[in-house]
Design a protein around this motif. Sequence first.
Motif, PDB file in Angstrom:
ATOM      1  N   ASP A 187     -40.313  24.435 -20.253  1.00  0.00           N
ATOM      2  CA  ASP A 187     -39.152  23.996 -21.032  1.00  0.00           C
ATOM      3  C   ASP A 187     -38.528  25.119 -21.852  1.00  0.00           C
ATOM      4  O   ASP A 187     -37.358  25.046 -22.218  1.00  0.00           O
ATOM      5  CB  ASP A 187     -39.547  22.849 -21.973  1.00  0.00           C
ATOM      6  N   GLY A 188     -39.313  26.151 -22.174  1.00  0.00           N
ATOM      7  CA  GLY A 188     -38.798  27.218 -23.011  1.00  0.00           C
ATOM      8  C   GLY A 188     -37.845  28.137 -22.266  1.00  0.00           C
ATOM      9  O   GLY A 188     -37.734  28.107 -21.043  1.00  0.00           O
ATOM     10  N   GLU A 189     -37.125  28.970 -23.036  1.00  0.00           N
ATOM     11  CA  GLU A 189     -36.203  29.937 -22.437  1.00  0.00           C
ATOM     12  C   GLU A 189     -36.973  31.033 -21.721  1.00  0.00           C
ATOM     13  O   GLU A 189     -37.964  31.558 -22.235  1.00  0.00           O
ATOM     14  CB  GLU A 189     -35.309  30.561 -23.512  1.00  0.00           C
ATOM     15  N   VAL A 190     -36.535  31.361 -20.530  1.00  0.00           N
ATOM     16  CA  VAL A 190     -37.122  32.444 -19.737  1.00  0.00           C
ATOM     17  C   VAL A 190     -36.007  33.425 -19.404  1.00  0.00           C
ATOM     18  O   VAL A 190     -35.021  33.059 -18.752  1.00  0.00           O
ATOM     19  CB  VAL A 190     -37.765  31.917 -18.436  1.00  0.00           C
ATOM     20  N   ARG A 191     -36.153  34.653 -19.847  1.00  0.00           N
ATOM     21  CA  ARG A 191     -35.129  35.663 -19.589  1.00  0.00           C
ATOM     22  C   ARG A 191     -35.755  36.869 -18.889  1.00  0.00           C
ATOM     23  O   ARG A 191     -36.695  37.482 -19.402  1.00  0.00           O
ATOM     24  CB  ARG A 191     -34.444  36.096 -20.889  1.00  0.00           C
ATOM     25  N   LEU A 192     -35.228  37.176 -17.709  1.00  0.00           N
ATOM     26  CA  LEU A 192     -35.664  38.352 -16.957  1.00  0.00           C
ATOM     27  C   LEU A 192     -34.893  39.558 -17.463  1.00  0.00           C
ATOM     28  O   LEU A 192     -33.663  39.580 -17.415  1.00  0.00           O
ATOM     29  CB  LEU A 192     -35.415  38.148 -15.463  1.00  0.00           C
ATOM     30  N   GLN A 193     -35.622  40.587 -17.923  1.00  0.00           N
ATOM     31  CA  GLN A 193     -34.980  41.717 -18.578  1.00  0.00           C
ATOM     32  C   GLN A 193     -35.012  43.010 -17.765  1.00  0.00           C
ATOM     33  O   GLN A 193     -34.168  43.880 -17.952  1.00  0.00           O
ATOM     34  CB  GLN A 193     -35.651  41.960 -19.940  1.00  0.00           C
ATOM     35  N   ARG A 194     -35.978  43.116 -16.874  1.00  0.00           N
ATOM     36  CA  ARG A 194     -36.066  44.348 -16.082  1.00  0.00           C
ATOM     37  C   ARG A 194     -36.914  44.105 -14.844  1.00  0.00           C
ATOM     38  O   ARG A 194     -37.848  43.298 -14.854  1.00  0.00           O
ATOM     39  CB  ARG A 194     -36.673  45.495 -16.902  1.00  0.00           C
ATOM     40  N   VAL A 195     -36.552  44.827 -13.738  1.00  0.00           N
ATOM     41  CA  VAL A 195     -37.349  44.814 -12.521  1.00  0.00           C
ATOM     42  C   VAL A 195     -37.612  46.267 -12.114  1.00  0.00           C
ATOM     43  O   VAL A 195     -36.684  47.083 -12.072  1.00  0.00           O
ATOM     44  CB  VAL A 195     -36.635  44.077 -11.371  1.00  0.00           C
ATOM     45  N   SER A 249     -30.342  40.960 -17.701  1.00  0.00           N
ATOM     46  CA  SER A 249     -30.559  39.943 -18.730  1.00  0.00           C
ATOM     47  C   SER A 249     -30.204  38.591 -18.117  1.00  0.00           C
ATOM     48  O   SER A 249     -29.143  38.030 -18.379  1.00  0.00           O
ATOM     49  CB  SER A 249     -29.715  40.227 -19.973  1.00  0.00           C
ATOM     50  N   ILE A 250     -31.090  38.098 -17.290  1.00  0.00           N
ATOM     51  CA  ILE A 250     -30.850  36.877 -16.523  1.00  0.00           C
ATOM     52  C   ILE A 250     -31.581  35.714 -17.173  1.00  0.00           C
ATOM     53  O   ILE A 250     -32.798  35.771 -17.380  1.00  0.00           O
ATOM     54  CB  ILE A 250     -31.314  37.043 -15.066  1.00  0.00           C
ATOM     55  N   LEU A 251     -30.841  34.666 -17.504  1.00  0.00           N
ATOM     56  CA  LEU A 251     -31.438  33.442 -18.020  1.00  0.00           C
ATOM     57  C   LEU A 251     -31.900  32.609 -16.824  1.00  0.00           C
ATOM     58  O   LEU A 251     -31.090  32.152 -16.022  1.00  0.00           O
ATOM     59  CB  LEU A 251     -30.438  32.662 -18.862  1.00  0.00           C
ATOM     60  N   PHE A 280     -42.127  42.959 -13.431  1.00  0.00           N
ATOM     61  CA  PHE A 280     -41.054  42.162 -14.018  1.00  0.00           C
ATOM     62  C   PHE A 280     -41.270  42.072 -15.524  1.00  0.00           C
ATOM     63  O   PHE A 280     -42.374  41.769 -15.978  1.00  0.00           O
ATOM     64  CB  PHE A 280     -41.046  40.748 -13.433  1.00  0.00           C
ATOM     65  N   THR A 281     -40.228  42.332 -16.276  1.00  0.00           N
ATOM     66  CA  THR A 281     -40.279  42.147 -17.725  1.00  0.00           C
ATOM     67  C   THR A 281     -39.599  40.823 -18.060  1.00  0.00           C
ATOM     68  O   THR A 281     -38.402  40.649 -17.836  1.00  0.00           O
ATOM     69  CB  THR A 281     -39.588  43.298 -18.462  1.00  0.00           C
ATOM     70  N   VAL A 282     -40.389  39.873 -18.575  1.00  0.00           N
ATOM     71  CA  VAL A 282     -39.910  38.534 -18.901  1.00  0.00           C
ATOM     72  C   VAL A 282     -40.222  38.253 -20.360  1.00  0.00           C
ATOM     73  O   VAL A 282     -41.384  38.340 -20.779  1.00  0.00           O
ATOM     74  CB  VAL A 282     -40.570  37.466 -18.003  1.00  0.00           C
ATOM     75  N   ASN A 283     -39.196  37.952 -21.139  1.00  0.00           N
ATOM     76  CA  ASN A 283     -39.368  37.667 -22.573  1.00  0.00           C
ATOM     77  C   ASN A 283     -40.181  38.748 -23.268  1.00  0.00           C
ATOM     78  O   ASN A 283     -41.025  38.478 -24.123  1.00  0.00           O
ATOM     79  CB  ASN A 283     -40.033  36.301 -22.763  1.00  0.00           C
ATOM     80  N   GLY A 284     -39.938  40.006 -22.853  1.00  0.00           N
ATOM     81  CA  GLY A 284     -40.591  41.142 -23.488  1.00  0.00           C
ATOM     82  C   GLY A 284     -41.982  41.456 -22.980  1.00  0.00           C
ATOM     83  O   GLY A 284     -42.601  42.408 -23.459  1.00  0.00           O
ATOM     84  N   ARG A 285     -42.499  40.692 -22.006  1.00  0.00           N
ATOM     85  CA  ARG A 285     -43.839  40.930 -21.447  1.00  0.00           C
ATOM     86  C   ARG A 285     -43.728  41.393 -19.995  1.00  0.00           C
ATOM     87  O   ARG A 285     -42.854  40.935 -19.250  1.00  0.00           O
ATOM     88  CB  ARG A 285     -44.677  39.653 -21.517  1.00  0.00           C
ATOM     89  N   ASP A 286     -44.598  42.303 -19.597  1.00  0.00           N
ATOM     90  CA  ASP A 286     -44.604  42.825 -18.234  1.00  0.00           C
ATOM     91  C   ASP A 286     -45.595  42.064 -17.370  1.00  0.00           C
ATOM     92  O   ASP A 286     -46.737  41.803 -17.787  1.00  0.00           O
ATOM     93  CB  ASP A 286     -44.983  44.310 -18.234  1.00  0.00           C
ATOM     94  N   ILE A 305     -37.550  37.843  -1.658  1.00  0.00           N
ATOM     95  CA  ILE A 305     -38.747  37.577  -2.458  1.00  0.00           C
ATOM     96  C   ILE A 305     -38.400  36.491  -3.469  1.00  0.00           C
ATOM     97  O   ILE A 305     -37.678  36.728  -4.441  1.00  0.00           O
ATOM     98  CB  ILE A 305     -39.244  38.854  -3.153  1.00  0.00           C
ATOM     99  N   ASN A 306     -38.874  35.264  -3.203  1.00  0.00           N
ATOM    100  CA  ASN A 306     -38.652  34.135  -4.105  1.00  0.00           C
ATOM    101  C   ASN A 306     -39.770  34.083  -5.141  1.00  0.00           C
ATOM    102  O   ASN A 306     -40.952  34.029  -4.793  1.00  0.00           O
ATOM    103  CB  ASN A 306     -38.612  32.825  -3.319  1.00  0.00           C
ATOM    104  N   LEU A 307     -39.380  34.086  -6.400  1.00  0.00           N
ATOM    105  CA  LEU A 307     -40.333  34.111  -7.503  1.00  0.00           C
ATOM    106  C   LEU A 307     -40.173  32.852  -8.349  1.00  0.00           C
ATOM    107  O   LEU A 307     -39.061  32.496  -8.745  1.00  0.00           O
ATOM    108  CB  LEU A 307     -40.106  35.343  -8.373  1.00  0.00           C
ATOM    109  N   THR A 308     -41.292  32.186  -8.631  1.00  0.00           N
ATOM    110  CA  THR A 308     -41.275  30.991  -9.469  1.00  0.00           C
ATOM    111  C   THR A 308     -42.121  31.249 -10.714  1.00  0.00           C
ATOM    112  O   THR A 308     -43.331  31.508 -10.617  1.00  0.00           O
ATOM    113  CB  THR A 308     -41.820  29.765  -8.709  1.00  0.00           C
ATOM    114  N   TRP A 309     -41.464  31.202 -11.860  1.00  0.00           N
ATOM    115  CA  TRP A 309     -42.146  31.432 -13.138  1.00  0.00           C
ATOM    116  C   TRP A 309     -42.901  30.177 -13.548  1.00  0.00           C
ATOM    117  O   TRP A 309     -42.355  29.086 -13.586  1.00  0.00           O
ATOM    118  CB  TRP A 309     -41.127  31.816 -14.196  1.00  0.00           C
ATOM    119  N   THR A 310     -44.203  30.333 -13.874  1.00  0.00           N
ATOM    120  CA  THR A 310     -45.049  29.199 -14.249  1.00  0.00           C
ATOM    121  C   THR A 310     -45.397  29.171 -15.730  1.00  0.00           C
ATOM    122  O   THR A 310     -46.036  28.227 -16.201  1.00  0.00           O
ATOM    123  CB  THR A 310     -46.357  29.240 -13.450  1.00  0.00           C
ATOM    124  N   GLY A 311     -44.994  30.208 -16.450  1.00  0.00           N
ATOM    125  CA  GLY A 311     -45.358  30.328 -17.855  1.00  0.00           C
ATOM    126  C   GLY A 311     -46.443  31.360 -18.072  1.00  0.00           C
ATOM    127  O   GLY A 311     -46.527  31.976 -19.137  1.00  0.00           O
TER     128      GLY A 311
END
Length: 333
Positions: A187-195, A249-251, A280-286, A305-311
């Motif tokens: 439910d939280g915001e997930v932002r991709l910041q770097r690849v 900076s992808i939401l 992948f850098t997501v919400n400041g974490r690699d 490459i399909n990626l599914t974020w699980t938290g």
Amino acid sequence: MNRWIYWMNRTAFMAVMLLSLAACNKEEEVETGGGTGVGNNDNLSQLDKDVLGLFAYNGGTHIESNVWSDKMTVGLFLTKDSLGNTYENDRKTYDNIRCEYTKEGWRMNPEKVRLSDRPAVIYAYAPYSNDVDPFNVHVECQSGKFYMYGTHLEPQTSVRKGDNVARILMKQVQALVDFRIRKKEWDGEVRLQRVVIRRKQAESRAEGNDSTAFVADSTNAFPVEGTLNIQSGELTHTAWGFYATKETSILVEDKFTTSARVLFTVLPYDIKKNDVEIVFTVNGRDFCVMLREDSDWVAGTRNIINLTWTGEGFEIEESIKPWNDIEKEIIVW
């Protein structure tokens, strides 16, 4: 640190190109911004039989957009049979003919290429360059340009007077790496910041470390530049880089969307087991993901490459498809 960064800044196009250009009978001429062109397929029969015709068959695009890019250019070499053996007619030679796409269609310089009864074999490349060696066309993957080469589409082997419409099969030099991302049950915001794409051997190259003894080569880095023979299609790698990086900076949403994608062009490279990793850098974490064992960067392919974020990280699903996925015929003038 030898970082190489590239951006996909133009709409891509195609697998197949039947190149063509020319004049119509006066009553059939269509004036379009200073050039004379063929208005539709039927008008091809109205071409002077000794004028080179240029007809384009487009095999698709890698994003949902216009299949041709405005100002896209192609160079043509007319030969007797092979590069270096230049075709000549009426004391004129036709090396490195420039073709440019505009909103009105294609334009060639010179406008009319005259053919004789002798066959002319055409070799093509894209994008056009004023100063080019067709045996060693410079290619790279840092600028976002798309490089192609080609010759006649079988069964055609040449053109001549009376058989003057060239059909050229254009092939991609590069491969495309297409990352698509979504989230699941989060439910939280997930932002991709770097690849970052990197060779596994480069893992220890932390930014700021002394790397004078660590030279990029074929054993520890990616090819980032090369030279292409547009007749044989042979690509020779000439420069190497450790990283491919793209800041973004992808939401991330709960489904795959066209906006939640990161695209890279890469030069062909034989990926070995556990050889390439993606950070992948997501919400400041690699988060690090290894490409699967049978991944491969082959010219003209799209590595999806399909990626599914699980938290806690990513679920990954990979597939390899042709770069082009739709077909469309385009009239060329």
